[in-house]
Design an enzyme around this catalytic site. Structure first.
Site, PDB file in Angstrom:
ATOM      1  N   HIS A   1       6.541  -2.709   2.045  1.00 52.43           N
ATOM      2  CA  HIS A   1       5.599  -1.815   1.371  1.00 52.43           C
ATOM      3  C   HIS A   1       5.405  -0.525   2.153  1.00 52.43           C
ATOM      4  CE1 HIS A   1       2.575  -2.885   4.374  1.00 52.43           C
ATOM      5  NE2 HIS A   1       2.674  -4.170   4.063  1.00 52.43           N
TER       6      HIS A   1
ATOM      7  N   CYS B   1       4.525  -8.209   7.418  1.00 51.19           N
ATOM      8  CA  CYS B   1       5.355  -7.499   6.445  1.00 51.19           C
ATOM      9  C   CYS B   1       6.251  -6.485   7.147  1.00 51.19           C
ATOM     10  CB  CYS B   1       4.476  -6.774   5.421  1.00 51.19           C
ATOM     11  SG  CYS B   1       3.462  -7.881   4.401  1.00 51.19           S
TER      12      CYS B   1
END
Length: 488
Positions: free
Chosen positions: A153, A161
């Site tokens: 992202h 992430c």
């Protein structure tokens, strides 16, 4: 030709923006391009690169990612059917350590082979745009590994992430979107600890994750020698690449990650090419080991990494595991232009205090003699200041008591250069991204507020966080720390 391709891309994106495709984070009713962010066209410069490399705008893509180098590669299929490298993106932030994700909350970013379909694309991400890596896959589940919502992202903030800048993820998202518009059902996402070279394997040969890395290296080798997306299956809790049915079989083999492997073969042309590459790599590996190639340190305590081009733009920036934080490398990158906006909330890799505290035996061993020498040497050469003298004369003895307590308890004395470690814990707690991928379109509301930033300010030097991780400071029975330790 470039202009025609770009116009076609714009028309296709605009025509399909309102269509409902299977493209949500957790829903089947969200389109790939429902808003301006998700509907941005592929940049003209990138379209021109595709034309130069004989690629169609909507041809299939494949994504490869390398933690230590902090790089994400987008490969695209050419008209010949092979994949070629289109662009390499520096990663702004990733968390954890080298090695696969094992359990929910371990801050590890996943490693392995995953499949990204339209339903994993999230145009409503709280971190500008994102796609779900698909962790855990069948292999991870067979080993009982847990975790969810592991994304690639924007926003340059990571808690398990892979985080890019908003500008980068917009470009990557547009490439994935166009490949789906062109008919690709899913693109492959390959995540590695580092480039799977003999040199890197030799450097990390003492890492307990080496058996797993050698297993996924086989998939890397399949891609390297064929330049085609390897077919991935799982059985007996292991990866299997490019499996095909035996010549005498009437149907394709059926794989189950937890069950015994069915009868299968690997095409001779692939198997022979992979075997030759493996032999070359093994010979180079043995040569490097015999020469005494230094081994990387285990459990450095640094939480993740970031590419040097981003670390060079941040005060006290550190690349973490990316390259060991070479100050000269950062200085050389300081004049380079960062590929996107770095938000004010980004935190460079810092020591992970929670991980260090989980290893008290190692930390306690490191706090024996050195702390005593520092504590006995510091007061000796200091003269009493005016304020200290005044406080003593009027009966305010807290400062004097603190000095006496330090002398009486050398293990409680602060260690030089450790206050920076104390700063890391508030930052890693306050500035990380929320775990769940929200469907809200308004990203700023989820970023740290002014209050959050203030809460992340460095703690006073007198707190016990200045101790080496895992050590147990000795305090007086009537001290504040002793009476209120349960509140911490």
């Amino acid at each position: 030709m470039t202009d025609r391709t770009l116009v076609r891309a714009l028309l296709t994106s605009a025509g399909l923006a309102a269509a409902v495709l299977l493209a949500g984070c957790d829903t089947d009713q969200v389109s790939l391009a429902t808003n301006a962010k998700a509907n941005q066209p592929v940049p003209p410069k990138l379209v021109a690169a595709m034309v130069e490399k004989d690629m169609d705008l909507q041809s299939p893509i494949l994504v490869r990612l390398f933690k230590e180098e902090a790089e994400l590669e987008v490969w695209k299929q050419t008209r010949s059917g092979d994949f070629a490298l289109l662009k390499t993106y520096p990663i702004c932030r990733w968390s954890g350590d080298l090695g696969p994700k094992v359990r929910e909350g371990d801050r590890q970013a996943p490693e392995g082979f995953y499949s990204i379909n339209p339903s994993q694309m999230n145009p409503q991400s709280a971190y500008y745009l994102s796609f779900n890596t698909g962790y855990p896959n069948a292999f991870d589940k067979a080993l009982g590994r847990t975790g969810s919502e592991l994304m690639v992202h924007g926003d340059c903030s990571s808690r398990g992430c892979y985080a890019m800048t908003d500008e980068q993820i917009a470009e990557i998202y547009s490439l994935g979107r166009e490949s789906f518009f062109g008919g690709q059902k899913a693109f492959q996402f390959q995540a590695y600890p580092f480039h799977m070279t003999a040199a890197n394997l030799a450097k990390h040969r003492n890492n307990p994750n080496m058996p797993f890395w050698k297993m996924i290296k086989e998939g890397n080798d399949h891609f390297e020698v064929t330049k085609r997306e390897p077919k991935v299956d799982f059985c007996e809790k292991k990866y299997v690449f490019d499996a095909a049915k035996p010549p005498d079989a009437t149907r394709d083999p059926v794989f189950n990650a937890s069950a015994k492997c069915p009868a299968y073969v690997i095409p001779d042309e692939i198997q022979s090419a992979v075997r030759e590459k493996e032999q070359r790599d093994n010979a180079e590996f043995a040569k490097l080991v015999s020469k005494g190639t230094p081994m990387a340190r285990l459990n450095t305590g640094i939480d993740g990494g970031m590419n040097a081009i981003f670390a060079s733009k941040i005060p006290e920036g550190n690349t973490g595991l990316s390259d060991g934080g070479d100050s000269q490398a950062l200085a050389s990158m300081s004049l380079a232009r960062a590929p996107g906006t770095i938000p004010g909330t980004v935190n460079p890799p810092r020591p992970n205090l929670e991980r260090q505290q989980a290893e008290p035996a190692v930390a306690t061993t490191a706090t024996t003699a050195p702390a005593t020498r520092v504590a006995t040497a510091a007061p000796a050469g200091q003269s009493e200041s005016f304020f200290s003298s005044f406080a003593r004369k009027v009966g305010i003895s807290s400062t004097a008591d603190a000095s006496q307590a330090t002398a009486a308890h050398p293990s409680a004395a602060p260690v030089p250069a450790r206050p920076k470690v104390a700063e890391a814990k508030p930052q890693s707690v306050v500035r990380v991204a929320p775990k769940a991928e929200s469907k809200q379109a308004a990203k700023p509301a989820l970023k740290p507020s002014v209050t959050d930033t203030a809460a992340a300010a460095p703690q006073p030097a007198s707190t016990t966080s200045s101790q080496l991780a895992g050590s147990a400071p000795v305090v007086q029975s009537s001290s504040f720390d002793n009476r209120f330790s349960a509140v911490k």
